[in-house]
Design an enzyme around this catalytic site. Structure first.
Site, PDB file in Angstrom:
ATOM      1  CE  LYS A  98      -1.672  -4.230   3.343  1.00 20.61           C
ATOM      2  NZ  LYS A  98      -2.054  -5.542   2.854  1.00 20.61           N
ATOM      3  CB  SER A 118      -0.841  -0.021   1.278  1.00 16.50           C
ATOM      4  OG  SER A 118      -1.433   1.231   1.494  1.00 16.50           O
ATOM      5  CE1 TYR A 121      -4.026  -2.543   5.729  1.00 17.54           C
ATOM      6  CE2 TYR A 121      -3.421  -0.249   5.358  1.00 17.54           C
ATOM      7  CZ  TYR A 121      -3.778  -1.491   4.866  1.00 17.54           C
ATOM      8  OH  TYR A 121      -3.860  -1.692   3.506  1.00 17.54           O
TER       9      TYR A 121
HETATM   10  P1  NAD Z   1     -11.235  -6.414   1.279  1.00 24.26           P
HETATM   11  O1  NAD Z   1     -11.445  -6.377   2.745  1.00 24.26           O
HETATM   12  O2  NAD Z   1     -12.412  -6.164   0.396  1.00 24.26           O
HETATM   13  O3  NAD Z   1     -10.572  -7.811   0.847  1.00 24.26           O
HETATM   14  C1  NAD Z   1      -9.727  -8.546   1.701  1.00 24.26           C
HETATM   15  C2  NAD Z   1     -10.281  -9.949   1.771  1.00 24.26           C
HETATM   16  O4  NAD Z   1      -9.445 -10.753   2.603  1.00 24.26           O
HETATM   17  C3  NAD Z   1     -11.697 -10.010   2.358  1.00 24.26           C
HETATM   18  O5  NAD Z   1     -12.539 -10.722   1.472  1.00 24.26           O
HETATM   19  C4  NAD Z   1     -11.517 -10.738   3.688  1.00 24.26           C
HETATM   20  O6  NAD Z   1     -12.654 -11.507   4.023  1.00 24.26           O
HETATM   21  C5  NAD Z   1     -10.279 -11.580   3.415  1.00 24.26           C
HETATM   22  N1  NAD Z   1      -9.503 -11.947   4.599  1.00 24.26           N
HETATM   23  C6  NAD Z   1      -9.059 -11.136   5.592  1.00 24.26           C
HETATM   24  N2  NAD Z   1      -8.354 -11.837   6.486  1.00 24.26           N
HETATM   25  C7  NAD Z   1      -8.341 -13.130   6.048  1.00 24.26           C
HETATM   26  C8  NAD Z   1      -7.778 -14.333   6.554  1.00 24.26           C
HETATM   27  N3  NAD Z   1      -7.104 -14.367   7.700  1.00 24.26           N
HETATM   28  N4  NAD Z   1      -7.964 -15.476   5.857  1.00 24.26           N
HETATM   29  C9  NAD Z   1      -8.670 -15.465   4.708  1.00 24.26           C
HETATM   30  N5  NAD Z   1      -9.230 -14.361   4.186  1.00 24.26           N
HETATM   31  C10 NAD Z   1      -9.065 -13.202   4.855  1.00 24.26           C
HETATM   32  O7  NAD Z   1     -10.057  -5.387   0.936  1.00 24.26           O
HETATM   33  P2  NAD Z   1      -9.515  -4.880  -0.469  1.00 24.26           P
HETATM   34  O8  NAD Z   1      -9.776  -3.427  -0.558  1.00 24.26           O
HETATM   35  O9  NAD Z   1      -9.937  -5.764  -1.566  1.00 24.26           O
HETATM   36  O10 NAD Z   1      -7.952  -5.037  -0.201  1.00 24.26           O
HETATM   37  C11 NAD Z   1      -7.203  -6.164  -0.617  1.00 24.26           C
HETATM   38  C12 NAD Z   1      -5.785  -6.009  -0.152  1.00 24.26           C
HETATM   39  O11 NAD Z   1      -5.246  -4.793  -0.676  1.00 24.26           O
HETATM   40  C13 NAD Z   1      -5.632  -5.920   1.370  1.00 24.26           C
HETATM   41  O12 NAD Z   1      -4.454  -6.610   1.740  1.00 24.26           O
HETATM   42  C14 NAD Z   1      -5.483  -4.434   1.612  1.00 24.26           C
HETATM   43  O13 NAD Z   1      -4.764  -4.174   2.781  1.00 24.26           O
HETATM   44  C15 NAD Z   1      -4.708  -4.007   0.370  1.00 24.26           C
HETATM   45  N6  NAD Z   1      -4.895  -2.589   0.048  1.00 24.26           N
HETATM   46  C16 NAD Z   1      -6.148  -2.077  -0.071  1.00 24.26           C
HETATM   47  C17 NAD Z   1      -6.305  -0.715  -0.341  1.00 24.26           C
HETATM   48  C18 NAD Z   1      -7.676  -0.094  -0.442  1.00 24.26           C
HETATM   49  O14 NAD Z   1      -7.787   1.114  -0.286  1.00 24.26           O
HETATM   50  N7  NAD Z   1      -8.725  -0.854  -0.732  1.00 24.26           N
HETATM   51  C19 NAD Z   1      -5.187   0.103  -0.502  1.00 24.26           C
HETATM   52  C20 NAD Z   1      -3.924  -0.469  -0.396  1.00 24.26           C
HETATM   53  C21 NAD Z   1      -3.785  -1.827  -0.114  1.00 24.26           C
HETATM   54  N1  UFG Z   2     -11.847  11.545   3.726  1.00 21.70           N
HETATM   55  C1  UFG Z   2     -12.821  12.405   4.152  1.00 21.70           C
HETATM   56  N2  UFG Z   2     -13.960  11.861   4.698  1.00 21.70           N
HETATM   57  C2  UFG Z   2     -14.152  10.526   4.844  1.00 21.70           C
HETATM   58  C3  UFG Z   2     -13.137   9.648   4.403  1.00 21.70           C
HETATM   59  C4  UFG Z   2     -11.992  10.193   3.848  1.00 21.70           C
HETATM   60  O1  UFG Z   2     -12.685  13.619   4.044  1.00 21.70           O
HETATM   61  O2  UFG Z   2     -15.196  10.109   5.373  1.00 21.70           O
HETATM   62  C5  UFG Z   2     -10.631  12.097   3.095  1.00 21.70           C
HETATM   63  C6  UFG Z   2      -9.356  11.771   3.860  1.00 21.70           C
HETATM   64  O3  UFG Z   2      -9.129  12.685   4.884  1.00 21.70           O
HETATM   65  C7  UFG Z   2      -8.322  11.806   2.729  1.00 21.70           C
HETATM   66  C8  UFG Z   2      -9.109  11.330   1.504  1.00 21.70           C
HETATM   67  O4  UFG Z   2     -10.483  11.523   1.828  1.00 21.70           O
HETATM   68  O5  UFG Z   2      -7.898  13.113   2.501  1.00 21.70           O
HETATM   69  C9  UFG Z   2      -8.886   9.855   1.194  1.00 21.70           C
HETATM   70  O6  UFG Z   2      -9.153   9.086   2.365  1.00 21.70           O
HETATM   71  P1  UFG Z   2      -9.291   7.489   2.318  1.00 21.70           P
HETATM   72  O7  UFG Z   2      -9.594   7.043   3.704  1.00 21.70           O
HETATM   73  O8  UFG Z   2     -10.252   7.104   1.248  1.00 21.70           O
HETATM   74  O9  UFG Z   2      -7.868   7.029   1.832  1.00 21.70           O
HETATM   75  P2  UFG Z   2      -6.439   7.196   2.515  1.00 21.70           P
HETATM   76  O10 UFG Z   2      -5.525   7.769   1.485  1.00 21.70           O
HETATM   77  O11 UFG Z   2      -6.516   7.889   3.796  1.00 21.70           O
HETATM   78  O12 UFG Z   2      -6.058   5.694   2.849  1.00 21.70           O
HETATM   79  C10 UFG Z   2      -6.411   4.631   1.955  1.00 21.70           C
HETATM   80  C11 UFG Z   2      -6.513   3.351   2.761  1.00 21.70           C
HETATM   81  C12 UFG Z   2      -5.172   2.965   3.277  1.00 21.70           C
HETATM   82  C13 UFG Z   2      -4.224   2.873   2.146  1.00 21.70           C
HETATM   83  C14 UFG Z   2      -4.157   4.164   1.413  1.00 21.70           C
HETATM   84  C15 UFG Z   2      -3.247   4.091   0.234  1.00 21.70           C
HETATM   85  O13 UFG Z   2      -7.398   3.510   3.857  1.00 21.70           O
HETATM   86  O14 UFG Z   2      -5.256   1.717   3.892  1.00 21.70           O
HETATM   87  O15 UFG Z   2      -5.463   4.509   0.959  1.00 21.70           O
HETATM   88  O16 UFG Z   2      -3.550   3.010  -0.545  1.00 21.70           O
HETATM   89  F1  UFG Z   2      -3.016   2.567   2.611  1.00 21.70           F
END
Ligand code: NAD
Ligand code: UFG
Length: 348
Positions: free
Chosen positions: A157, A129, A153
């Site tokens: 990562k 991430s 969190y």
């Molecule tokens: P998500 O929660 O929709 O998907 C993660 C999945 O993993 C879920 O279906 C959950 O049920 C499953 N899971 C969690 N723990 C588990 C375990 N112990 N065993 C088996 N399954 C398990 O999240 P997402 O947005 O699809 O994210 C996928 C990956 O990408 C995650 O590792 C997340 O940290 C990473 N990521 C997400 C974002 C974002 O903003 N969505 C940004 C950067 C990185």
């Molecule tokens: N924000 C608001 N109101 C909300 C939610 C978010 O104003 O209810 C703002 C935040 O302050 C930020 C922007 O919208 O300025 C984006 O916020 P997000 O929570 O959507 O995303 P972040 O960049 O804070 O973090 C997300 C994930 C992290 C990940 C990161 C980069 O939560 O886990 O993106 O991938 F690491």
């Protein structure tokens, strides 16, 4: 038959879109997920969208920390590579429940790597991430920036990235690609799969979408005094379909004999403020999003966006979609599925 890929967390938001893309690209996919933050309906929808490729998808409800179950799976099937999405991802929750995050994300990953090694499957794509850039000193973020984390969190990562580098150092048969996602948003253009977080959304666009369908009264804007175009935080939003395509590109790269353990940003290289994103969503949906202005959210950075040069050069991948398409597809998903994969919450 194409290569067989194990996808951990494949029922989740990014996983489900990636599995669909893999199926359409001719891969066989085996999904494991404990459904902690997802629904099996997502798997059914992926099968529907994959049409004639649907038989190439199988699903096992397995927790990564159930090592005997992982062993059994690897003993019964041979995988060419693993894409590892499974993990918990709520920043705020991780601050209150750090041990849960370390157990789920780190122990789960260690078990997975151990079982992979024991069965000679040493090709991995891992979901890292942009959170590992913390509050970057400058933008765009390049992969060689120092990494740090502001919460448990983020530390999971960071630690998993380091574990992967150590594993590769110890055994050069491993090929590992660490993908640092920026801010994934949007949905498949069909509107049949999308993001459906359990509980109150932490992230901007799932919250905006729930306001638009009437599930929440207003969006709270966290911080209006940043040094940005309009005072609100700037992020690099990337269409989830582009992100899914990035995983196919990473799998192709794993076939390159020269690859060891490499990290790539997956973003668009463009920054968009909260208010710009809300305006784009209002335009796409025709819905007004009421706003409540609030102070900064702890741990938030001011401006984060990616340098995409390395991914373009080495993965031959570049995001195609802009925020208009992201908001259009997010709205398609929201309007077709106002309660995500579930039914309306009972009135309180
Ligand atoms: P998500 O929660 O929709 O998907 C993660 C999945 O993993 C879920 O279906 C959950 O049920 C499953 N899971 C969690 N723990 C588990 C375990 N112990 N065993 C088996 N399954 C398990 O999240 P997402 O947005 O699809 O994210 C996928 C990956 O990408 C995650 O590792 C997340 O940290 C990473 N990521 C997400 C974002 C974002 O903003 N969505 C940004 C950067 C990185
Ligand atoms: N924000 C608001 N109101 C909300 C939610 C978010 O104003 O209810 C703002 C935040 O302050 C930020 C922007 O919208 O300025 C984006 O916020 P997000 O929570 O959507 O995303 P972040 O960049 O804070 O973090 C997300 C994930 C992290 C990940 C990161 C980069 O939560 O886990 O993106 O991938 F690491």
């Amino acid at each position: 038959m194409g290569e067989k890929i194990l996808v951990s967390g494949g029922a989740g938001y990014i996983g489900s879109h990636t599995v669909l893309q893999l199926l359409l690209g001719g891969y066989e996919t085996v999904v494991i997920d404990n459904l902690d933050n997802s629904s099996v309906v997502a798997i059914d929808r992926v099968r529907f969208l994959a049409a004639q490729y649907a038989p190439n998808l199988s699903f096992h409800q397995v927790d990564l920390r159930d090592k005997p179950a992982l062993e059994k799976l690897f003993a019964s099937e041979k995988f060419d590579a693993v894409i590892h999405f499974a993990g918990l991802k709520a920043v705020g929750e991780s601050v209150h429940k750090p041990l849960l995050y370390y157990d789920n994300n780190i122990i789960g990953t260690i078990y997975l790597l151990e079982v992979m090694a024991a069965h000679g499957c040493k090709k991995l794509v891992f979901s890292s991430s942009a959170t590992v850039y913390g509050w970057p000193k400058e933008v765009p973020c390049t992969e060689d920036f120092p990494i740090n984390a502001l919460n448990p969190y983020g530390r999971t990562k960071l630690f998993i990235e380091e574990i992967c580098r150590d594993v590769y150092q110890s055994d050069s048969e491993w090929k590992v690609i660490l993908l640092r996602y920026f801010n994934p948003v949007g949905a498949h253009p069909s509107g049949d799969i999308g993001e459906d977080p359990h509980g109150t959304p932490n992230n901007l666009m799932p919250f905006v979408q729930q306001v638009a369908v009437g599930r929440r009264p207003a969006l709270t804007v966290f911080g209006t005094d940043y040094n940005t175009v309009d005072g609100t935080g700037v992020r690099d939003y990337i269409h989830v379909v582009d992100l899914a395509e990035g995983h196919s590109a990473a799998l192709r790269k794993l076939a390159d004999p020269s690859i060891g353990c490499e990290v790539y940003n997956l973003g668009t290289g463009k920054g968009t403020s909260v208010l710009e994103m809300v305006a784009a969503f209002e335009k796409a949906s025709g819905k007004k999003i009421p706003l409540v202005k609030a102070g900064r959210r702890a741990g938030d950075a001011e401006i984060v966006y990616a340098s995409t040069d390395k991914a373009e050069r080495e993965l031959n991948w570049k995001a195609k979609y802009g925020i208009e398409e992201m908001c259009r597809d997010q709205w398609k998903w929201a309007s077709k599925n106002p309660y995500g994969y579930g039914s309306p919450e009972p009135a309180t």
